[in-house]
Scaffold this active site. Structure first.
Site, PDB file in Angstrom:
ATOM      1  N   ARG A 125       5.547  -6.476   7.977  1.00  0.00           N
ATOM      2  CA  ARG A 125       4.721  -5.282   7.829  1.00  0.00           C
ATOM      3  C   ARG A 125       4.336  -4.728   9.199  1.00  0.00           C
ATOM      4  NH1 ARG A 125       2.298  -2.245   4.224  1.00  0.00           N
ATOM      5  NH2 ARG A 125       0.087  -1.845   4.060  1.00  0.00           N
TER       6      ARG A 125
ATOM      7  N   THR B 110       7.512   4.475  -0.305  1.00  0.00           N
ATOM      8  CA  THR B 110       7.875   3.067  -0.400  1.00  0.00           C
ATOM      9  C   THR B 110       9.117   2.952  -1.256  1.00  0.00           C
ATOM     10  OG1 THR B 110       5.538   2.473  -0.229  1.00  0.00           O
ATOM     11  CG2 THR B 110       6.983   0.786  -1.104  1.00  0.00           C
TER      12      THR B 110
ATOM     13  N   THR C 176       8.434   0.137   3.342  1.00  0.00           N
ATOM     14  CA  THR C 176       7.561   1.314   3.233  1.00  0.00           C
ATOM     15  C   THR C 176       7.409   2.053   4.547  1.00  0.00           C
ATOM     16  OG1 THR C 176       5.350   2.024   2.506  1.00  0.00           O
ATOM     17  CG2 THR C 176       5.451  -0.020   3.741  1.00  0.00           C
TER      18      THR C 176
ATOM     19  N   ASN D 254       4.710   4.176   4.035  1.00  0.00           N
ATOM     20  CA  ASN D 254       3.416   4.467   3.405  1.00  0.00           C
ATOM     21  C   ASN D 254       3.468   5.709   2.530  1.00  0.00           C
ATOM     22  OD1 ASN D 254       0.876   3.835   2.592  1.00  0.00           O
ATOM     23  ND2 ASN D 254      -0.126   4.983   4.195  1.00  0.00           N
TER      24      ASN D 254
ATOM     25  N   SER E 217      -1.804  -4.447   1.706  1.00  0.00           N
ATOM     26  CA  SER E 217      -0.708  -3.753   1.033  1.00  0.00           C
ATOM     27  C   SER E 217      -0.734  -4.047  -0.457  1.00  0.00           C
ATOM     28  CB  SER E 217       0.621  -4.249   1.618  1.00  0.00           C
ATOM     29  OG  SER E 217       1.710  -3.759   0.874  1.00  0.00           O
TER      30      SER E 217
ATOM     31  N   GLY F  24       5.258   2.787  -5.045  1.00  0.00           N
ATOM     32  CA  GLY F  24       4.231   3.585  -5.715  1.00  0.00           C
ATOM     33  C   GLY F  24       2.808   3.166  -5.410  1.00  0.00           C
ATOM     34  N   GLY F  25       2.514   2.803  -4.152  1.00  0.00           N
ATOM     35  CA  GLY F  25       1.134   2.458  -3.797  1.00  0.00           C
ATOM     36  C   GLY F  25       0.592   1.369  -4.710  1.00  0.00           C
TER      37      GLY F  25
HETATM   38  N1  GLY Z   1       2.164   1.466   1.912  1.00  0.00           N
HETATM   39  C1  GLY Z   1       1.996   1.009   0.604  1.00  0.00           C
HETATM   40  C2  GLY Z   1       1.562  -0.407   0.541  1.00  0.00           C
HETATM   41  O1  GLY Z   1       1.866  -1.169   1.426  1.00  0.00           O
HETATM   42  O2  GLY Z   1       0.876  -0.761  -0.382  1.00  0.00           O
END
Ligand code: GLY
Length: 564
Positions: free
Chosen positions: A99, A375, A393, A395, A446, A467-468
């Site tokens: 990440r 993502t 991702t 983001n 995340s 999808g967040g």
């Molecule tokens: N950027 C989306 C996540 O890492 O949850």
């Protein structure tokens, strides 16, 4: 001119991929020799070709991830980062955290004005929104440890697509159209995706990314060091300095991968391998599974109001814990054992009222989730039984919209996944506290949830989503659809789903859930809102006879690809 690997693809792949005639009952694509499920057909196909050539699941995953970064730059790329959960046929399993992390120059109040208020968009647009990217370091390390084909070979499809071009896909067109005004502010993005009049290039037109092709060419020759200690990184850092960003050559050099212990649980005879913090996904999924373990969900009925009520109640508890205590475990203790303990789970279960949802206090706030998740998720299983679930991702859609100099690298805006100020929601409506505050070198919390489910030591489901925060609920419901409701993987992925993330206090309902279920959930006190889901789940299941079945969520128009 296209490279031969593209022309060869159709030969190695199943006829059902080449001509995806859909039977009435919409069965999933099946194959015995390997399967890839990704958000993009070009990417799945490139991965299947790697498998067909004798590459393993890691080789294929690396190829697919790199291709996705070229053809779907709104969702991932080497300017971003991600997580992978890997299960090897020899029984080894691990989680890799690549990440993005906050640059050394970052600080807790960097997005606040003199009054202490959050500056609109400061954590979302431009070079200061970017975390130090980890994607390439992760893919390189995965390949170095477990790949079988030469690095140059696994990079080749992405390089060829960036250099020679790829057709503007309807999904890319949709994303470009939606963000055309913002894209126009970047010279490189405008040149790439818009015509001279500033309109999106039409679907089918050829998109080329020559700057990125040069970068990928250096990466093919020099590996990840081209970015982390080499000329590409120097160019990126120089651009950042010129444009007011924070990422320096020292930040890139200091970037380190984290191999983390999986969060895992035995659940109804299956072993679930999930992503640990700084993902919240594994903890939330396992907590909900444990809370629901004694309930006969199948008897309640798929998408019945009784089922969706207990699912929602479990999610509200788990997401509340997410907001309160989760963050980067290298900076803040995340009490995973306590969250997943039998006592905690029993307490949550004991608080259920089957007739009513509980009051949410003052936390609920009106919101709309943005239709712009940046993502992507890919699942791969090879002939030997190696499996990779990898979520990557930038983001939100097109990340920071900042391309560093002439590197072609579109940087993420992952800094928005930190808490800029306690209680102030981020782009996905998520709130948090000090555990997820910004600090130099820290990784933002995340929702990415790459997950592998084993039965008798072999993978039976490889799943994850984009999808967040809806990644967590989408992944969880597909898992339940397969393991509890016995759906084939395609039906499981395509079935309507719900989403609740505790704050805001809204139960999002996919279209297709019957009106009487809405009525019954409303009667229990849930505040319902119908939405057009943007979660895209990519899943592969494996039956007892070894047949692999793949499914890509229709949300992002992806397609799986299989190998004979
Ligand atoms: N950027 C989306 C996540 O890492 O949850």
């Amino acid at each position: 001119m296209r490279t031969p690997w593209l022309a060869l693809l159709a030969l190695a792949l199943l006829p059902s991929w080449a001509a995806p005639a859909r039977a009435e009952h919409f069965p999933p694509l099946t194959a015995a020799g390997g399967m890839v499920a990704a958000d993009s057909e070009i990417a799945s196909t490139a991965g299947a070709q790697v498998l067909a050539e004798g590459g393993d699941a890691v080789d294929a995953a690396v190829t697919v991830a790199l291709v996705l970064g070229v053809v779907q730059p709104f969702a991932s790329g080497i300017g971003g980062g991600g997580f992978a959960v890997v299960h090897r046929a020899n029984g080894e399993a691990f989680a890799l955290d690549f990440r993005e992390q906050a640059p050394a120059g970052a600080s807790a109040d960097m997005y606040l004005d003199a009054q202490g208020d959050v500056i609109a968009n400061a954590s979302r647009r431009g070079p200061r929104a970017a975390g130090v990217p980890g994607e390439l370091a992760g893919l390189w390390a995965l390949h170095a440890a477990h790949g079988t084909l030469p690095w140059r070979r696994v990079v080749a499809p992405a390089l060829a697509l960036a250099r020679d071009g790829f057709p503007m896909h309807p999904l890319l067109y949709r994303r470009v159209s939606k963000g055309a005004k913002a894209l126009a502010a970047s010279v490189v993005l405008a040149r790439t995706f818009l015509d001279a009049a500033g309109a999106p290039r039409p679907p089918g037109s050829v998109i080329r990314r020559p700057d990125l092709a040069r970068t990928l060419s250096a990466v093919a020759e020099q590996g990840a060091s081209a970015l982390y200690t080499g000329p590409i990184g120097a160019a990126l850092a120089a651009a950042m300095q010129a444009d007011g960003g924070l990422i320096t050559a020292a930040d890139l050099k200091a970037y380190a991968l984290k191999r983390r212990p999986l969060v895992r649980a035995v659940w109804r005879g299956y072993e679930v391998l999930a992503m640990p913090p700084p993902s919240s996904g594994g903890a939330v999924i396992l907590q909900v599974l444990k809370v629901l373990a004694p309930t006969d969900l199948a008897a309640l009925g798929h998408n019945s109001s009784a089922y969706l009520h207990v699912l929602t109640e479990s999610l509200k508890h788990a997401f509340a814990d997410r907001a309160r205590v989760m963050g980067d475990p290298d900076f803040t203790p995340v009490p995973l054992d306590a969250l997943l303990s039998d006592d905690a789970v029993a307490r949550v279960r004991g608080a259920f009222d089957p007739k009513r949802t509980r009051p949410h206090g003052d936390y609920g706030q009106p919101f709309t989730l943005p239709d712009d998740s940046g993502t992507t998720h890919l699942s791969v299983v090879d002939r030997q039984g190696n499996a990779v679930a990898l979520t990557s991702t930038v983001n939100t859609s097109f990340g920071s919209h900042y391309v560093a100099g002439d590197t072609g690298i579109l940087l993420n805006n992952e800094m928005d996944d930190f808490v800029a100020k306690p209680g102030v929601p981020n782009a996905f409506g998520l709130v948090g506290r000090a555990a997820n505050a910004i600090a130099p070198g820290k990784r933002p919390l995340s929702s990415m949830s790459p997950t592998i489910v084993l039965k008798d030591g072999a993978p039976v489901l490889v799943v994850g989503a984009s999808g967040g925060p809806t990644i967590i609920t989408g992944t969880l419901q597909v898992l339940l659809n397969v393991l509890v409701f016995g759906m084939d993987v395609r039906a499981a992925v395509e079935a309507p789903r719900i989403h609740h993330q505790w704050t805001p206090d809204v139960l999002l309902m996919d279209r297709g859930i019957p009106a009487d279920v809405h009525t019954a959930l409303t009667a229990r006190g849930h505040a319902l809102k119908t939405w057009d889901r943007f979660t895209a789940v990519q899943a592969i299941s494996r039956t007892a006879d070894g047949t692999l079945a793949g499914a890509s969520d229709p949300t992002k128009l992806g397609q799986p690809a299989g190998v004979r």
